[in-house]
Design an enzyme around this catalytic site. Structure first.
Site, PDB file in Angstrom:
ATOM      1  CG  HIS A 136       2.952   6.974 -16.595  1.00 40.16           C
ATOM      2  ND1 HIS A 136       1.963   7.714 -15.988  1.00 40.16           N
ATOM      3  CD2 HIS A 136       3.864   7.863 -17.052  1.00 40.16           C
ATOM      4  CE1 HIS A 136       2.257   8.995 -16.082  1.00 40.16           C
ATOM      5  NE2 HIS A 136       3.411   9.109 -16.724  1.00 40.16           N
ATOM      6  CB  SER A 142       3.680  12.122 -18.288  1.00 40.49           C
ATOM      7  OG  SER A 142       4.106  11.599 -17.049  1.00 40.49           O
TER       8      SER A 142
END
Length: 332
Positions: free
Chosen positions: A205, A101
């Site tokens: 996400h 991430s």
């Protein structure tokens, strides 16, 4: 052949006071002071004195994590490497880099795609944009422990949830609205032992982050980038990205797309990884690797006390690690 990879953790790895011991290293206070000015955030305060709730804030946590990872990387390959300037020595020692991430921004610096300063500007804007997007609807994330991947993903779809992180080693993180996550807790997929809410501020996400993608697209048009000097493994699909422009495009798009850390680890295996170092605040990704990459030597940089162990691993791999040729990067 020995292949060493460098990885950077994502949001949730931060803990109160975790930067404190790093300030004892020469130059770290000065570097963090500069990055604080660049990002408009007092990184030293948040990394040493702020409480858990303060550093849970997405707009704070993301720059703090990237700064910590870069501090550790510079300690390994900058001042700690004789004759080296910045991270110039890193591609000669590391066969691939990847980040989970927001850790992808740390990895982009490690591979030479971004400068320290550009990374701090980008991650600060990323954190602010994602925090703003998260504030529009009450959303969150939860780790799902156990169960078969296909069964879990199908069950999440039934509840309208997204498998936002597919981490491998039997770990999937679901993301969606508070109502959807509550329904999941009451109706766990078959074989799942626990559903654990995560201390994050939104459904990262997923499509809920679309406004943040638009904000970052407007920023990166003028961002100075270079092509990777070592393999950059992307969260999108575990692919090796050959160009700086390609890395930046994926960094932006990844904000609203699932993290496929499982596919990154598959790529590590294909590259023949034999050692893995996780930059500060290390522990999360080495924990996954111990289960998913048996036989690979792992070092987590939690404090400067771990630097000597990491340096020993680097020296062990130094003879065999080659920086990939430009042709190899383009073909990957």
């Amino acid at each position: 052949m020995r292949v060493l990879v460098l990885v950077a953790p994502g949001q949730g790895a931060q803990k109160p006071g975790f930067l404190t011991p790093w300030l004892d290293l020469p130059g770290v206070t000065e570097r963090l002071t500069w990055w604080s000015a660049v990002s408009g955030l007092d990184l030293i305060h948040y990394g040493t004195k702020a409480d858990e709730e303060e550093i849970r804030d997405t707009a704070v946590a993301q720059p703090l994590l990237v700064a910590a990872g870069l501090v550790a990387a510079h300690a390994l390959f900058g001042e700690g490497a004789e004759g080296a300037t910045g991270l110039a020595e890193l591609p000669n020692r590391i066969g691939a880099v990847a980040g989970h991430s927001v850790g992808e921004i740390t990895a982009a610096v490690a591979s030479g795609v971004l400068t320290d300063e550009a990374a701090m500007v980008l991650v600060r804007r990323r954190g602010l944009a994602m925090a703003e997007a998260a504030s529009r609807t009450e959303t969150g994330m939860a780790a799902i422990l156990g169960g078969e991947q296909d069964d879990v993903v199908a069950h999440l779809d039934k509840h309208g949830l997204t498998p936002a992180n597919v981490n491998g080693a039997g770990q999937i993180v679901a993301a969606g609205t508070a109502e959807q996550l509550a329904a999941l807790a009451e109706d766990k997929p078959e074989g799942v032992r626990r559903v654990v809410p995560l201390k994050v501020a939104g459904a990262f996400h997923t499509d809920h982050m679309a406004p943040a993608v638009a904000a970052l697209e407007a920023l990166v048009a003028g961002l100075p980038v270079a092509d990777p000097r070592t393999r950059y493994v992307s969260n999108r699909d575990g692919g090796v990205v050959a160009t700086g422009a390609g890395v930046i495009e994926r960094l932006v798009a990844q904000v609203s797309n699932p993290v496929r850390w499982d596919l990154c680890m598959e790529t590590f295996q294909e590259l023949g990884v034999t050692g893995l170092i996780e930059v500060a605040p290390g522990g999360t990704l080495t924990g996954i690797a111990k289960r998913a990459l048996p036989g690979v030597t792992n070092v987590a940089l939690k404090t400067p006390d771990d630097l000597d162990t990491a340096r020993a691993l680097i020296e062990e791999h130094a003879v065999s690690v080659d920086t990939p040729a430009e042709e190899e990067l383009r073909e990957a």
